[in-house]
Write a protein that holds these residues in place. Structure first.
Motif, mmCIF file in Angstrom:
data_model
loop_
_atom_site.group_PDB
_atom_site.id
_atom_site.type_symbol
_atom_site.label_atom_id
_atom_site.label_comp_id
_atom_site.label_asym_id
_atom_site.label_seq_id
_atom_site.Cartn_x
_atom_site.Cartn_y
_atom_site.Cartn_z
ATOM 1 N N ALA A 196 50.439 62.882 41.784
ATOM 2 C CA ALA A 196 51.420 63.715 41.085
ATOM 3 C C ALA A 196 52.725 63.765 41.865
ATOM 4 N N LEU A 197 52.625 63.865 43.171
ATOM 5 C CA LEU A 197 53.831 63.933 43.987
ATOM 6 C C LEU A 197 54.614 62.622 43.917
ATOM 7 N N ILE A 198 53.893 61.528 43.825
ATOM 8 C CA ILE A 198 54.584 60.237 43.677
ATOM 9 C C ILE A 198 55.359 60.201 42.364
ATOM 10 N N LYS A 199 54.768 60.795 41.354
ATOM 11 C CA LYS A 199 55.439 60.834 40.046
ATOM 12 C C LYS A 199 56.813 61.490 40.140
ATOM 13 N N LEU A 200 56.941 62.460 41.032
ATOM 14 C CA LEU A 200 58.219 63.160 41.163
ATOM 15 C C LEU A 200 59.335 62.208 41.597
ATOM 16 N N LYS A 201 58.959 61.107 42.214
ATOM 17 C CA LYS A 201 59.986 60.185 42.725
ATOM 18 C C LYS A 201 60.417 59.177 41.667
ATOM 19 N N SER A 202 59.748 59.195 40.552
ATOM 20 C CA SER A 202 60.094 58.258 39.483
ATOM 21 C C SER A 202 61.506 58.540 38.949
ATOM 22 N N TRP A 203 62.063 57.577 38.232
ATOM 23 C CA TRP A 203 63.383 57.853 37.639
ATOM 24 C C TRP A 203 63.270 58.153 36.157
ATOM 25 N N LYS A 204 62.024 58.116 35.651
ATOM 26 C CA LYS A 204 61.844 58.444 34.231
ATOM 27 C C LYS A 204 61.613 59.938 34.073
ATOM 28 N N TRP A 205 62.389 60.531 33.191
ATOM 29 C CA TRP A 205 62.237 61.976 33.013
ATOM 30 C C TRP A 205 60.826 62.342 32.609
ATOM 31 N N TYR A 206 60.249 61.445 31.831
ATOM 32 C CA TYR A 206 58.942 61.754 31.298
ATOM 33 C C TYR A 206 57.891 61.838 32.407
ATOM 34 N N THR A 207 57.962 60.852 33.302
ATOM 35 C CA THR A 207 56.988 60.817 34.398
ATOM 36 C C THR A 207 57.171 62.005 35.332
ATOM 37 N N ILE A 208 58.437 62.287 35.669
ATOM 38 C CA ILE A 208 58.696 63.422 36.563
ATOM 39 C C ILE A 208 58.135 64.710 35.966
ATOM 40 N N ILE A 266 55.383 67.262 37.517
ATOM 41 C CA ILE A 266 55.620 68.692 37.756
ATOM 42 C C ILE A 266 54.572 69.531 37.034
ATOM 43 N N LEU A 267 54.311 69.147 35.811
ATOM 44 C CA LEU A 267 53.338 69.907 35.020
ATOM 45 C C LEU A 267 51.966 69.906 35.688
ATOM 46 N N GLU A 268 51.578 68.742 36.162
ATOM 47 C CA GLU A 268 50.266 68.632 36.774
ATOM 48 C C GLU A 268 50.175 69.514 38.028
ATOM 49 N N LEU A 269 51.225 69.425 38.836
ATOM 50 C CA LEU A 269 51.233 70.225 40.064
ATOM 51 C C LEU A 269 51.203 71.722 39.750
ATOM 52 N N THR A 270 51.888 72.081 38.675
ATOM 53 C CA THR A 270 51.893 73.490 38.287
ATOM 54 C C THR A 270 50.508 73.936 37.864
ATOM 55 N N SER A 321 53.796 72.010 46.886
ATOM 56 C CA SER A 321 54.821 71.188 46.261
ATOM 57 C C SER A 321 56.063 72.006 45.874
ATOM 58 N N TYR A 322 55.979 73.321 46.122
ATOM 59 C CA TYR A 322 57.067 74.221 45.706
ATOM 60 C C TYR A 322 58.445 73.710 46.125
ATOM 61 N N ASN A 323 58.555 73.380 47.425
ATOM 62 C CA ASN A 323 59.866 72.977 47.930
ATOM 63 C C ASN A 323 60.361 71.674 47.299
ATOM 64 N N ASP A 329 55.509 83.757 43.943
ATOM 65 C CA ASP A 329 56.102 84.982 43.422
ATOM 66 C C ASP A 329 57.615 85.002 43.586
ATOM 67 N N GLU A 330 58.097 84.403 44.670
ATOM 68 C CA GLU A 330 59.542 84.453 44.888
ATOM 69 C C GLU A 330 60.281 83.415 44.036
ATOM 70 N N GLY A 331 59.522 82.619 43.301
ATOM 71 C CA GLY A 331 60.135 81.605 42.454
ATOM 72 C C GLY A 331 61.153 82.184 41.503
ATOM 73 N N ILE A 332 60.841 83.340 40.947
ATOM 74 C CA ILE A 332 61.753 83.958 39.979
ATOM 75 C C ILE A 332 63.085 84.307 40.643
ATOM 76 N N ASN A 333 63.018 84.773 41.879
ATOM 77 C CA ASN A 333 64.264 85.080 42.604
ATOM 78 C C ASN A 333 65.103 83.830 42.793
ATOM 79 N N TYR A 334 64.415 82.787 43.247
ATOM 80 C CA TYR A 334 65.127 81.534 43.501
ATOM 81 C C TYR A 334 65.795 81.054 42.220
#
Lengths: 683, 475, 124
Positions: free
Chosen positions: A134-146, A150-154, A161-163, A189-194
């Protein structure tokens, strides 16, 4: 024939024909390709589904085995299978496609599971090292893959993977930044603040809805103070912060909320107004009223609603103003409902009082205009025009005198009237110059001129439907016991269902209001003719209280108390008898002194002609609300220059213990009053 | 022989016009196919994330009113309303407007749902036909239901009444007899809510053909191919127009029609634009025109969304007579709407709307059947006169035929890719129908269009063509 | 001890196999059906199970219809536990009206399910 045909064939656009044939064959080829693709797609879709199903069936039990494996309770046999499964799955993980299916299985399961099992599912996912994919997917350039990554990690709660996800919060591509916001908010929890701090994008309603849902599902979530974002540069952030503030019931942003009522964004305005209602921000009332006139209809409706929620009876004046001003029906209707909501029992009473305040002054101000239109009336009164003007001055004088004495225990309604006169005299009086209104005034006049009920029945039934409706509406607003007989007649004779229903409705309301008023009479408004107020109180209390009451009587009492006190001289208790004797002396003395005063005169009259308490109250109301022009004009006809004081001002003055100014002939005024009462009452 | 030059030129020009028209048509449809493809792929990917159902109970979810006008629906009204009451959404209201039915529609509802008349003040400047009564149920289970009984005024009038009485943020206008899937409102809310820069003023969706499908207890259990031949043709046509046509128009934000059977509107805008026009039979198209114009003239950013998910299922007519009447009405409505908004024609002020959408409707939805008809007549005439250019005629016919079949195949391909609800055998049957369609179904459609236009253009002017239709038929 | 027989009606294959595994592990005899049709067939072909756990949304026959069938057609009072998806409160209410004994909402916690099942069986 053949010949000509040949000619045309020769000249025919051969280029076109060739092109068309070429196209035809092209389309035919493409068509065949489509047929093949269709069936291929169909079978591969089916096959794909089937294959996945088989794979899942295979993986399901393995996953179950892992999830529910418990070192402590497992038998030796269990342990053996567990280890062999472990080896099997390691083997599986080497294959990329299998790894993908396994991740899918886990993600799918995570949606249906909760509790302990879900937690072990998450750790299984990490243990198997699937998050790396899943983390490798984040490095892709396709919006769909990214987004998928993200969805999987969530979903698998990979907090580490938060950062890496935060950097997507302001990504250019919509799907990615939306997905990443959801991710960071649900991961920590602090995600909303960020998010609220950093987002530069617009936040769609859908996104807000989803984020709130995530927050709702968080256990032990301690929400930040959302007022911190109420002045963010991003208007969507402001809006969302307001909504969150409301949802989490944080009441520390009140000042900011009141300021936001004036925000130029209508959604924020709406939300802020809702917060006012929610948090009961009484201090926002004035702001609401100011904003009202420049708002759109949705906003107006909401403001009325909130004002009703806040529940200040003083705001009825404002609502009344709305009802009388040019607004769309929905707004007027809402205002009407809110007035009723604020003053369910008192509606008529207040209505009436307000009515005089405007109508009376109206009539004063518009006298000239009125007279121009009412020719017959005018002829009799040309000479008195001057006197009318006089009245205005006098009333004004009275007002100035009255003002400082407001502290007296007055009836709220009356106080209200005075304020109203003060403030509203010039600007807020409804225009009176249209013909219908005049007609209606005539109609109302009629009853003060001792017209029998048939006469205004006639007046009513002569009108066409619209006018009738208008009249009924007017009666609804101002109606009193007078109209009861008319309404009854209407119900009997009217053929139009709508009007009939309306009349019934009004009748019910009026009679209800009458009852309410009777119950609610404040004894201090009027001097009591027969019974003393003290009697009821007195009968139900102990000796000490009785003594206090007697003391009160000695200070306030008059003739009717005297009788009461005399009775009390026969009291069984010595101490009361003593006190009563004292009070009697004081009272007698006072009555003598006051016998020349106007107040006393009324009482004198009272005993002879004045009707019962509730009737007096009725009359006042009737006068206050029903009559309009005659209030100013009628007395003029019969009194001389000095007696122009209208009825309600007499009462006002009595109430406020203001002595009329010098040249008043008290006795005459008296007479005037009782006369009015008579005519009014038996009309 | 002296006029042979003259004929020569005329015939040549006519041929060139036909050729041009055909080429533009091909190009247009190809572009349409491309856009639809692109958009479908994007949509499917974008919506592969996230679960809709969890959102339905959110405090931020907007309120929706579903307005279902009913005219002589006594037969099925109770079941239809029950199915509407069981959608998966929290904050919604079902408003059935009984448009002066002559049968027992109202009575049936009163009995089935235990309705009582309630008091409500009504705007004295009421524009629609008078309201006889507003009913609510005594039962809490049916608290979402409101029934309005009014005097007959036609579908548009009924919808307007509902719109004015509703106080919710969005209103949905649907045919009472169509079947909505339980998750329909969730999709609608999502479409309204997911845009952030533009205001979504309307949302339309796919209409799917429910003939011969297995429906039980208000739910779609099994999708089947219609048994009736006419319904099969219509299924093919719907597939083309929804899977490709509207998808493509939606992708360039130029959607000009939202089916009356399933359309949702931002109430504030719809009311501000004036609601439905009661003087046209094409009210569902007209209101979108007007709302778009309204937003354009106010210079507000807006969009109209289209949901390709199969959420609304309806029965299409199976009898030729009913079908012809329906199409006749559609073409009249089309003509009325186009005439009413003729100042948009190639008007750059309206952007794509004036430059692309309107001309498309003008040339290909309205003019094409007429051209076809007169083209056919002239072919007959030319043949009779012996001046028919057989070569050219054959070529152009073959090209148009092969293109239309190809286009149908393309639509079927997407149908399979996007929904995959029919069996292979059914797909094969559909393909055969696609081949014979130009000979059987298409002439029928053209005939209906000609009849509609004829009625509108001639009879109205002679004075007895006023709209007599006060009920409303399906789809 | 005789194993208690449990009928699990759930259309999601992954979830059902997982739940079946868990229930089996706790000593129940679990039979699995994936849709309403199969439920009916099962109930007609076999002796009634000791308890039914059913998803509320299933193809061919909803959980509510299932309860109706068991209570009114088969006249049985065997315990029925409903699994509902989130936000389906109204259906849960009607399920209780029809005679459901308990309900769990998705996402399901298997350990919670075990507790409920044991509780219902103990009542009998």
């Amino acid at each position: 024939m053949i010949n000509t045909n040949n000619i045309y064939l020769n000249i025919a656009p051969n280029v076109g024909v060739d092109l068309l044939w070429w196209l035809t064959s092209l389309f035919a080829v493409i068509g065949i390709v489509y047929i093949l693709t269709t069936f291929y797609t169909k079978s591969s879709l089916m096959l794909g589904i089937k294959r996945k199903k088989i794979k899942k069936r295979e993986l399901g039990p393995i996953v179950s085995e892992f999830l529910f494996f418990d070192e402590n309770t497992a038998t030796l046999e269990d342990k053996n299978t567990y280890i062999s499964l472990k080896i099997q799955i390691r083997q599986l993980l080497k294959n990329k496609r299998d790894r993908k299916v396994l991740a899918e299985v886990l993600v799918e399961l995570s949606q249906d599971l909760s509790g302990e099992t879900l937690r072990s599912l998450h750790s299984l996912y990490k243990n198997l090292g699937l998050e790396k994919d899943a983390l490798i997917k984040l490095k892709s350039w396709k919006w769909y893959t990214i987004s998928q990554g993200i969805l999987e990690l969530t979903q698998m709660k990979v907090t580490d993977s938060y950062n890496q996800i935060t950097k997507f919060v302001n990504d250019r591509r919509g799907v990615i930044h939306k997905q990443s916001v959801i991710a960071i908010v649900s991961l920590k929890d602090e995600g909303i603040n960020y998010f609220l701090d950093t987002t530069q994008h617009k936040i769609s309603e859908w996104q807000q809805l989803k984020l709130l849902e995530i927050l709702q599902n968080k256990k032990d979530f301690n929400p930040p103070r959302f007022k911190n974002w109420l002045f963010s540069k991003n208007t969507d952030t402001v809006l969302f912060a307001l909504r969150l503030l409301k949802y989490y019931d944080q009441n520390d942003g009140n000042e900011a909320i009141i300021q936001l009522i004036r925000h130029k964004n209508s959604l924020i305005r709406l939300e802020a107004i809702q917060c006012v209602g929610e948090f009961f921000l009484v201090e926002a009332r004035e702001t609401l009223k100011n904003v009202f006139w420049v708002s759109n209809n949705d906003c107006k409706l909401l403001i009325i609603e909130v004002i009703e929620t806040l529940g200040f009876k003083e705001d009825v004046a404002f609502l009344k103003l709305i009802e009388d001003s040019k607004q769309v029906f929905a707004v007027k209707n809402k205002a009407y409902a809110a007035i009723n909501g604020l003053m369910p029992e008192n509606h008529l009473k207040l209505d009436g009082l307000e009515e005089i305040s405007s109508d009376y002054l109206d009539s004063l101000i518009n006298t000239k205009e009125l007279k121009e239109k009412e020719a017959s009336f005018l002829e009799e009164k040309i000479s008195e025009e001057k006197q009318n003007n006089n009245t205005i001055e006098e009333v004004e004088n009275i007002k100035t005198v009255k003002e400082p004495e407001d502290k007296k225990e007055e009836n709220i309604n009356l106080e209200f009237t005075i304020e109203d006169i003060e403030e509203d005299t010039v600007k807020e009086i409804a225009p009176i110059d249209d013909e219908k209104h005049i007609e209606f005034i005539k109609f109302l006049d009629s009853k003060n001129e001792e017209f029998s009920s048939e006469i205004y029945d006639e007046l009513y039934f002569k009108q066409d439907k619209d006018k009738k409706l208008e009249l009924l509406e007017k009666i609804e607003d101002t109606g009193t016991s007078y109209e009861i007989s008319l309404l009854e007649n209407i119900i009997k004779k009217e053929t139009n269902e709508q009007l009939k229903e309306k009349a019934e409705f009004i009748l019910n309301r009026i009679s209800k209001n009458q009852e309410d008023i009777i119950e609610e009479v404040d004894p201090k408004i009027i001097f009591l003719p027969e019974q003393t107020v003290f009697k009821n109180l007195y009968e139900n209390c102990d000796t000490e209280a009785k003594l206090i009451l007697l003391e009160e009587i000695s200070m306030l009492g008059d003739r009717k108390e005297l009788n009461f006190v005399i009775e009390e001289l026969k009291s069984s208790e010595h101490i009361i008898r003593q006190k009563a004797a004292k009070v009697k002396l004081i009272l007698e003395k006072r009555i003598e002194n006051e016998s020349i005063e106007e107040v006393e005169a009324i009482i004198e009259n009272d005993t002879l002609v004045l009707p019962k308490l509730e009737d007096v109250e009725f009359n006042i109301n009737m006068d206050l609300d029903s009559t309009t022009t005659d209030k100013a004009v009628e007395p003029v006809l019969e009194c001389d220059e000095n007696k122009l004081m209208p009825l309600e001002y007499c009462f006002l003055m009595e109430e406020l213990e203001i002595k009329p100014q010098k040249p008043f002939s008290l006795f005459n005024i008296d007479f005037e009053l009782s006369d009015e009462f008579y005519t009014d009452q038996y009309n | 022989m002296f006029d042979s030059d003259f004929f020569n030129i005329v015939v040549n020009y006519i041929n060139i016009i036909f050729l041009m028209f055909t080429i533009i048509l091909f190009t247009g449809y190809t572009v349409m196919g491309y856009l639809a493809t692109k958009h479908t792929l994007h949509y499917r990917r974008k919506n592969s994330f996230g679960d809709l159902s969890k959102v339905m109970a959110s405090p931020l979810a907007p309120s929706i009113t579903i307005i279902a006008p009913a005219y002589n629906e006594g037969m099925n009204i109770v079941e239809n309303v029950r199915s509407l009451l069981s959608l998966n959404y929290v904050d919604y209201e079902v408003m059935v407007v009984n448009d002066g039915s002559k049968d027992d529609t109202l009575e049936k509802m009163i009995i089935a749902y235990d309705l009582v008349k309630i008091e409500q003040r009504i705007d004295p400047n009421w524009k629609s036909k008078p309201i006889r009564g507003i009913y609510k149920s005594k039962h809490k289970a049916f608290s979402k239901l409101t029934v309005i009984d009014k005097e007959n005024g036609g579908k548009s009038d009924a919808l307007n009444t509902g719109m004015q009485l509703s106080s919710n943020r969005y209103v949905g206008c649907i045919d009472v007899d169509c079947l909505l899937l339980p998750e329909a409102l969730l999709h609608v809310v999502k479409s309204f809510y997911q845009r952030s820069g533009k205001r979504v003023i309307a949302v339309g969706g796919v209409i799917r053909v429910a003939n011969s499908c297995k429906i039980a207890g208000g739910e779609l259990e099994e999708v089947r191919l219609p048994k009736n031949w006419l319904a099969k043709f219509q299924l093919l046509e719907y597939t083309r127009s929804f899977v490709l046509g509207r998808m493509a128009w939606g992708s360039i934000d130029s959607l000009l029609i939202i089916s009356g059977a399933f359309g949702f509107f931002d109430r504030e805008i719809a009311v501000a634009a004036g609601g439905y026009d009661t003087n046209t039979v094409g009210e569902d198209m007209e209101i979108v025109f007007r709302m778009r114009r309204y937003m354009h003239e106010k210079k507000l950013p807006y969009t109209v969304e289209y949901i390709p998910d199969p959420l609304c299922w309806t029965e299409v007519p199976e009898e030729i007579k009913i079908f012809v009447n329906q199409r006749d009405r559609w073409s009249r409505g089309n003509l009325e709407t186009l005439t009413k908004h003729k100042d948009m024609f190639f008007n750059p002020k309206y952007g794509r709307l004036g430059m692309i959408s309107y001309p498309y409707w003008f040339f290909y939805e309205w003019l094409a059947p007429l051209l076809e008809f007169f083209g056919f007549l002239s072919i007959l005439l030319f043949y009779y006169l012996g001046i028919l250019n057989v070569k050219f005629f054959m070529a152009i016919t073959a090209a148009v035929f092969s293109f239309s079949v190809m286009f149908s195949f393309f639509a079927i391909l997407w149908e399979v890719y996007a929904y995959n609800q029919y069996k292979s055998k059914d797909i094969f049957i559909l393909m055969i129908f696609a081949i014979i369609e130009p000979f059987i179904f298409h002439p029928l459609v053209t005939f209906s269009a000609i009849r509609g236009n004829y009625k509108k253009l001639f009879k109205v002017k002679s004075g007895w063509g006023t709209i007599t239709r006060k009920g409303f038929s399906k789809a | 001890m005789v194993k208690k027989r449990l009928l699990l009606a759930e259309d999601d294959e992954l979830l059902s196999s997982l739940l079946k595994f868990r229930l089996k592990k706790s000593g129940y005899d679990v039979d699995l059906v994936v849709n309403g049709k199969e439920v009916k067939e099962y109930l007609n072909a076999n002796n009634l199970p000791d308890i039914i756990v059913s998803d509320i949304m299933m193809p061919y026959m909803s959980g509510i219809e299932l309860i109706d069938y068991v209570r009114n057609q088969l006249n049985s009072k065997l315990p029925i536990i409903i699994i509902s998806s989130a936000g389906n409160e109204e259906n849960v209410l009607s399920a209780f009206e029809m005679g459901a004994n308990d309900f769990l909402s998705k996402p399901v916690s298997p350990s919670e399910l075990l507790i409920r099942v044991a509780r219902e069986l103990n009542k009998v």
